[in-house]
Structure formats: structure tokens, C-alpha cells
Design a protein around this motif. Structure first.
Motif, short mmCIF file in Angstrom:
data_model
loop_
_atom_site.label_atom_id
_atom_site.label_comp_id
_atom_site.label_asym_id
_atom_site.label_seq_id
_atom_site.Cartn_x
_atom_site.Cartn_y
_atom_site.Cartn_z
N MET A 66 -24.40 1.47 9.62
CA MET A 66 -23.59 2.18 8.63
C MET A 66 -24.44 3.22 7.89
O MET A 66 -23.96 4.30 7.55
CB MET A 66 -22.96 1.22 7.64
CG MET A 66 -21.86 0.33 8.24
SD MET A 66 -20.51 1.28 8.98
CE MET A 66 -20.85 1.10 10.71
N GLY A 67 -25.71 2.92 7.66
CA GLY A 67 -26.63 3.90 7.07
C GLY A 67 -26.77 5.13 7.95
O GLY A 67 -26.79 6.26 7.45
N ASP A 68 -26.82 4.91 9.26
CA ASP A 68 -26.88 6.04 10.20
C ASP A 68 -25.60 6.87 10.13
O ASP A 68 -25.65 8.11 10.15
CB ASP A 68 -27.08 5.54 11.63
CG ASP A 68 -28.47 5.00 11.88
OD1 ASP A 68 -29.36 5.17 11.02
OD2 ASP A 68 -28.67 4.41 12.96
N TYR A 69 -24.46 6.20 10.04
CA TYR A 69 -23.19 6.93 9.94
C TYR A 69 -23.14 7.75 8.66
O TYR A 69 -22.67 8.90 8.66
CB TYR A 69 -21.99 5.97 9.99
CG TYR A 69 -21.66 5.48 11.38
CD1 TYR A 69 -21.54 6.36 12.45
CD2 TYR A 69 -21.46 4.13 11.63
CE1 TYR A 69 -21.24 5.91 13.72
CE2 TYR A 69 -21.16 3.67 12.90
CZ TYR A 69 -21.05 4.57 13.94
OH TYR A 69 -20.75 4.11 15.19
N ARG A 74 -23.61 13.16 5.86
CA ARG A 74 -24.34 14.07 4.97
C ARG A 74 -24.84 15.30 5.72
O ARG A 74 -24.91 16.39 5.16
CB ARG A 74 -25.52 13.36 4.30
CG ARG A 74 -25.13 12.40 3.20
CD ARG A 74 -26.34 11.90 2.42
NE ARG A 74 -27.31 11.20 3.23
CZ ARG A 74 -27.25 9.90 3.56
NH1 ARG A 74 -26.25 9.15 3.14
NH2 ARG A 74 -28.18 9.34 4.28
N GLN A 75 -25.19 15.14 6.98
CA GLN A 75 -25.70 16.24 7.79
C GLN A 75 -24.59 16.95 8.57
O GLN A 75 -24.87 17.82 9.39
CB GLN A 75 -26.78 15.74 8.76
CG GLN A 75 -28.02 15.25 8.06
CD GLN A 75 -29.06 14.73 9.05
OE1 GLN A 75 -28.73 14.08 10.04
NE2 GLN A 75 -30.31 15.02 8.77
N ASN A 76 -23.35 16.56 8.34
CA ASN A 76 -22.20 17.16 9.03
C ASN A 76 -22.30 17.06 10.55
O ASN A 76 -21.98 18.01 11.26
CB ASN A 76 -21.99 18.61 8.60
CG ASN A 76 -21.62 18.72 7.16
OD1 ASN A 76 -20.81 17.96 6.66
ND2 ASN A 76 -22.25 19.65 6.46
N GLY A 87 -33.74 22.05 8.16
CA GLY A 87 -33.23 21.33 7.01
C GLY A 87 -31.72 21.28 6.93
O GLY A 87 -31.15 21.19 5.85
N GLY A 88 -31.04 21.34 8.05
CA GLY A 88 -29.59 21.28 8.08
C GLY A 88 -28.90 22.63 8.08
O GLY A 88 -27.67 22.70 8.10
#
Length: 119
Positions: A66-69, A74-76, A87-88
Motif C-alpha cells: 500500500m505504501g508503494d501504491y 504522489r508521482q502520478n 524529480g517527477g
């Protein structure tokens, strides 16, 4: 199961098991959606199923997944594979060729070198 392997062992072992699962599915035609099949594959690869099951039962594998999801949100990240650069600021998504990835990384490196010379 893969997150549980990663927690119990390490990321490399999880990547190795992912390849094992894919091979079992795509080449051997096994039903890797069946937990018994996954457990058999884990055992066949000499991993400690009891230790792996501990992180499944105590919820740590699910929490890590779930942390990965959440990080992907957050990174779209909309799918796999995705390459997040600068940096995204840039995301390469889908079946991107090596030449496209290389060109983008070279451009980022050139840009960072140009900025460093401004100081």
C-alpha cells in the motif's frame, strides 16, 4: 507474495521470484493466482515459506504494498512500466524504447551540467 519475499529477504530475491512467477505463468501455464501454486514455487526455490507467511499474516507485506501504491499516486504513475525523471518533472510511460530513455537521460545530464556552469 512478492512484497512478503522482499520483506523477508531483499529486493533482489523478490525480483528473482517475480521472474519465477512470470515464467510459471507464461511458459509453464500455471495458475499463479492460486496461493498454493505460489507457495509451491516459493518452496521449490528454497525460500522459507513460514518466514514469508509471517509478513503476510502480520500485515507488513500489505502495508508495504500500500505504501508503494501511495507513492505511485504522489508521482502520478498511471501504469507500468513508468520511468520518473528529474524529480517527477518528466514521466516516460509504456513500452518506451531504449533510445528514447537514453536521449532523455542525456538531455537531463546536459541540462544539469549547463546549470552547474551558471554558478
Amino acid at each position: 507474495m512478492l512484497k512478503a519475499v522482499e520483506i523477508t529477504y531483499d529486493k533482489k530475491k523478490s525480483i528473482d521470484m517475480a521472474l519465477t512467477f512470470r515464467t510459471a505463468f507464461f511458459i509453464d501455464g500455471l495458475d499463479i493466482g492460486n496461493l498454493d501454486v505460489l507457495c509451491d514455487l516459493v518452496n521449490a526455490n528454497g525460500l522459507d515459506l513460514n518466514a514469508i507467511n509471517t509478513s503476510i499474516r502480520d500485515g507488513s507485506a500489505m502495508a508495504s504494498l500500500m505504501g508503494d501504491y501511495q507513492q505511485s499516486k504522489r508521482q502520478n504513475i498511471n501504469g507500468s512500466p513508468s520511468f520518473v525523471l528529474d524529480g517527477g518533472r518528466q514521466t516516460l510511460y509504456g513500452n518506451v524504447g531504449f533510445d528514447v530513455i537514453l536521449a532523455n537521460i542525456e538531455a537531463l545530464l546536459k541540462h544539469s551540467t549547463d546549470e552547474a556552469s551558471w554558478c
